[in-house]
Write an enzyme that holds these catalytic residues in place. Structure first.
Site, short mmCIF file in Angstrom:
data_model
loop_
_atom_site.label_atom_id
_atom_site.label_comp_id
_atom_site.label_asym_id
_atom_site.label_seq_id
_atom_site.Cartn_x
_atom_site.Cartn_y
_atom_site.Cartn_z
N LYS A 117 0.88 -1.13 -0.18
CA LYS A 117 -0.07 0.08 0.03
C LYS A 117 0.88 1.10 -0.11
CE LYS A 117 -3.43 2.26 2.73
NZ LYS A 117 -4.47 2.37 3.72
N VAL B 46 14.63 -24.82 5.61
CA VAL B 46 15.72 -24.14 5.36
C VAL B 46 16.75 -24.24 6.52
CG1 VAL B 46 16.88 -22.10 4.42
CG2 VAL B 46 14.77 -22.83 3.48
N SER C 186 5.93 -16.68 1.39
CA SER C 186 4.97 -17.60 1.90
C SER C 186 5.72 -18.75 2.50
CB SER C 186 3.81 -17.76 0.79
OG SER C 186 4.39 -18.72 -0.24
#
Length: 137
Positions: free
Chosen positions: A14, A75, A30
């Site tokens: 935004k 990870v 994500s």
């Protein structure tokens, strides 16, 4: 979780998008939980899935600015010391055996994917899965 992983990207888009050039790019993160949720992980799964929906919507709304996300799997980062403690190496080794690529991701794997999405001017609204095939098993 919702504030940092969903509202943060929404507010970044935004307020940040108007400051980007038309050839600009926004890349979010994500995660595998959107596809392979764990027990007691419903909020993590829902937020990761929401980020991916946000990526697709923002890619349309902010065009021609490109909006994408990287969806990492397991990870090897410092978070695993907190999560698994002394069993970090054992935990990651067991995870690696389950993956088609036979190893856990490294931070550079994720960084390479982010750099690709930022640099490829013909990719938008895409979720790049960097998870060693975790969605397949």
């Amino acid at each position: 979780m919702v504030e940092s992983k969903l509202y943060g990207p929404l507010l970044l888009a935004k307020y940040g998008a108007p400051r980007l050039p038309v050839i600009g790019s926004i890349t979010f993160t994500s995660g595998i939980a959107a596809y392979r949720p764990a027990a007691r992980g419903s909020v993590v799964a829902a937020v990761n899935a929401a980020v991916e929906g946000l990526v697709r919507a923002l890619a349309v709304e902010l065009a021609p600015i490109r909006v994408n996300a990287v969806s990492p799997g397991w990870v090897d980062t410092s978070i695993w010391t907190f999560v698994a403690g002394d069993k970090k190496d054992e935990t990651l080794s067991a995870m690696a055996k389950r993956l088609p690529v036979g190893r856990i991701g490294q931070p550079d794997d994720i960084a390479d994917a982010i750099c690709f999405l930022m640099g490829n001017t013909f990719t938008t609204g895409t979720i790049l899965h960097v998870e060693g095939g975790h969605r397949l098993v």
